[in-house]
Enzyme design. Structure first.
Site, PDB file in Angstrom:
ATOM      1  N   HIS A  83      43.890 -21.358  28.552  1.00  0.00           N
ATOM      2  CA  HIS A  83      42.575 -21.845  28.115  1.00  0.00           C
ATOM      3  C   HIS A  83      42.177 -23.075  28.929  1.00  0.00           C
ATOM      4  CE1 HIS A  83      44.365 -20.082  24.319  1.00  0.00           C
ATOM      5  NE2 HIS A  83      43.239 -19.389  24.386  1.00  0.00           N
ATOM      6  N   LYS A  94      43.442 -12.277  31.862  1.00  0.00           N
ATOM      7  CA  LYS A  94      44.527 -11.847  30.964  1.00  0.00           C
ATOM      8  C   LYS A  94      44.032 -10.745  30.036  1.00  0.00           C
ATOM      9  CE  LYS A  94      47.917 -12.336  27.792  1.00  0.00           C
ATOM     10  NZ  LYS A  94      47.318 -12.686  26.527  1.00  0.00           N
TER      11      LYS A  94
HETATM   12  P1  AMP Z   1      41.842 -16.300  23.089  1.00  0.00           P
HETATM   13  O1  AMP Z   1      41.904 -17.665  22.514  1.00  0.00           O
HETATM   14  O2  AMP Z   1      43.158 -15.596  23.135  1.00  0.00           O
HETATM   15  O3  AMP Z   1      40.732 -15.466  22.518  1.00  0.00           O
HETATM   16  O4  AMP Z   1      41.445 -16.502  24.622  1.00  0.00           O
HETATM   17  C1  AMP Z   1      40.299 -17.215  24.995  1.00  0.00           C
HETATM   18  C2  AMP Z   1      40.079 -17.039  26.472  1.00  0.00           C
HETATM   19  O5  AMP Z   1      41.203 -17.537  27.188  1.00  0.00           O
HETATM   20  C3  AMP Z   1      39.924 -15.564  26.878  1.00  0.00           C
HETATM   21  O6  AMP Z   1      38.896 -15.442  27.852  1.00  0.00           O
HETATM   22  C4  AMP Z   1      41.267 -15.237  27.445  1.00  0.00           C
HETATM   23  O7  AMP Z   1      41.245 -14.193  28.398  1.00  0.00           O
HETATM   24  C5  AMP Z   1      41.654 -16.544  28.083  1.00  0.00           C
HETATM   25  N1  AMP Z   1      43.113 -16.611  28.272  1.00  0.00           N
HETATM   26  C6  AMP Z   1      44.061 -16.432  27.308  1.00  0.00           C
HETATM   27  N2  AMP Z   1      45.293 -16.499  27.848  1.00  0.00           N
HETATM   28  C7  AMP Z   1      45.122 -16.710  29.177  1.00  0.00           C
HETATM   29  C8  AMP Z   1      46.007 -16.857  30.282  1.00  0.00           C
HETATM   30  N3  AMP Z   1      47.335 -16.798  30.136  1.00  0.00           N
HETATM   31  N4  AMP Z   1      45.479 -17.054  31.515  1.00  0.00           N
HETATM   32  C9  AMP Z   1      44.129 -17.110  31.675  1.00  0.00           C
HETATM   33  N5  AMP Z   1      43.246 -16.970  30.681  1.00  0.00           N
HETATM   34  C10 AMP Z   1      43.731 -16.780  29.437  1.00  0.00           C
END
Ligand code: AMP
Length: 281
Positions: free
Chosen positions: A37, A149
């Site tokens: 994030h 991801k």
């Molecule tokens: P989430 O909180 O899991 O809904 O993720 C929020 C954003 O962060 C989404 O666009 C995800 O794809 C991105 N994200 C989560 N994990 C990663 C990671 N390891 N590398 C890059 N982006 C990430």
């Protein structure tokens, strides 16, 4: 940096910025932030004058047997990470702020959302499309940042923005990994010590698939088989899917002739983890 909980607070702040001619970047998240994030927020801060981060565990994108109740939350820690990464505003609404009791309007999609994660999580992308549309309308950013991801989510959002004419640039950002290769995820906190070691099978198996592609293998079924065989050597793992898909249409490939997404979802114990890589021909 400001933490706000209501839609009207976000709107009045963003209006003020726009009046000053400032550009706004937006990073939607479900919180429990990590370096993945953080990389999105830092990129948004580099490319925009102001950055809004939403922290909202969206009930609509969880199935009835999924981990909505146990999803990790820590808004104080999240705010620290946001501030360090260069965010100006964190929007952390209650579900009741986002969904009226008689809420009944949805953003939905066919095709792209019927495969990969959409197959095993049938209500997921309707929830994602609906909440992201709402957040886009609330924040009205110039650019929004999403991680590769969640490759299917990125493809779905790009298509939705095109189809529904949101005037927002979608920026995809690379996967951030732990030193040993495991893709960073808020759900990694569910893993026991033994499961954490077992979870390495995802990135390791993808590496084997990537090597085969780099060595010229173009039979998608063979790539799938190499990855499945490797995952199946790990006793704590259970495959949800291993797919070789067109990067944009997400259609399953037989022979690899165009850029592909190699995506997997694997249960390690009870925790469902996803990972992927793209291969450009
Ligand atoms: P989430 O909180 O899991 O809904 O993720 C929020 C954003 O962060 C989404 O666009 C995800 O794809 C991105 N994200 C989560 N994990 C990663 C990671 N390891 N590398 C890059 N982006 C990430």
């Amino acid at each position: 940096m400001n933490l706000v909980h209501t839609i009207s607070e976000v709107r009045s702040q963003v209006k003020e910025w726009k009046k000053q001619g400032l550009t706004v970047g937006f990073v939607p998240t479900m919180g429990y932030l990590h370096e993945g994030h953080q990389s999105l927020i830092e990129r948004a801060a580099k490319e925009n004058d102001r950055v809004v981060v939403s922290v909202f565990v969206n009930p609509m994108q969880f199935g009835p047997t999924e981990d909505l109740a146990s999803y990790p939350r820590d808004i104080e820690r999240d705010c620290g990470i946001c501030e360090k990464a260069g965010a100006n505003l964190v929007f952390n609404p209650e579900p009741s702020e986002m969904y009226a009791p008689d809420f009944c309007t949805f953003a939905d999609m066919t095709g792209l959302t019927d495969v990969l994660c959409g197959k095993s999580r049938p209500v997921h992308f309707r929830g994602v499309c609906t909440v992201v549309s709402k957040l886009f309308n609330i924040v009205a950013p110039d650019r929004a940042y999403f991680g590769e991801k969640d490759a299917q989510q990125l493809a779905v959002i790009r298509r939705m923005v095109r189809d529904l004419n949101f005037d927002i640039e979608i920026v995809g950002c690379p996967i951030i990994r732990e030193d040993d290769g495991l893709a960073k995820s808020s759900r990694n906190t569910y893993l026991s010590e033994q499961e954490r070691k077992a979870a390495l099978i995802l990135s390791r198996s993808l590496e084997l698939g990537k090597t085969a592609l780099q060595n010229g293998e173009r039979d998608a079924e063979k790539i799938r088989q190499i990855i499945c065989d490797s995952i199946n050597t790990e006793p704590l793992s259970r495959i949800d899917y291993v797919e070789v898909s067109d990067l944009f249409t997400l259609e399953r490939q037989d022979t690899i002739k165009s850029d592909v997404l190699v995506a997997i979802a694997v249960y390690i114990g009870k925790t469902r983890l996803i990972d992927n890589f793209t291969f450009n021909i």
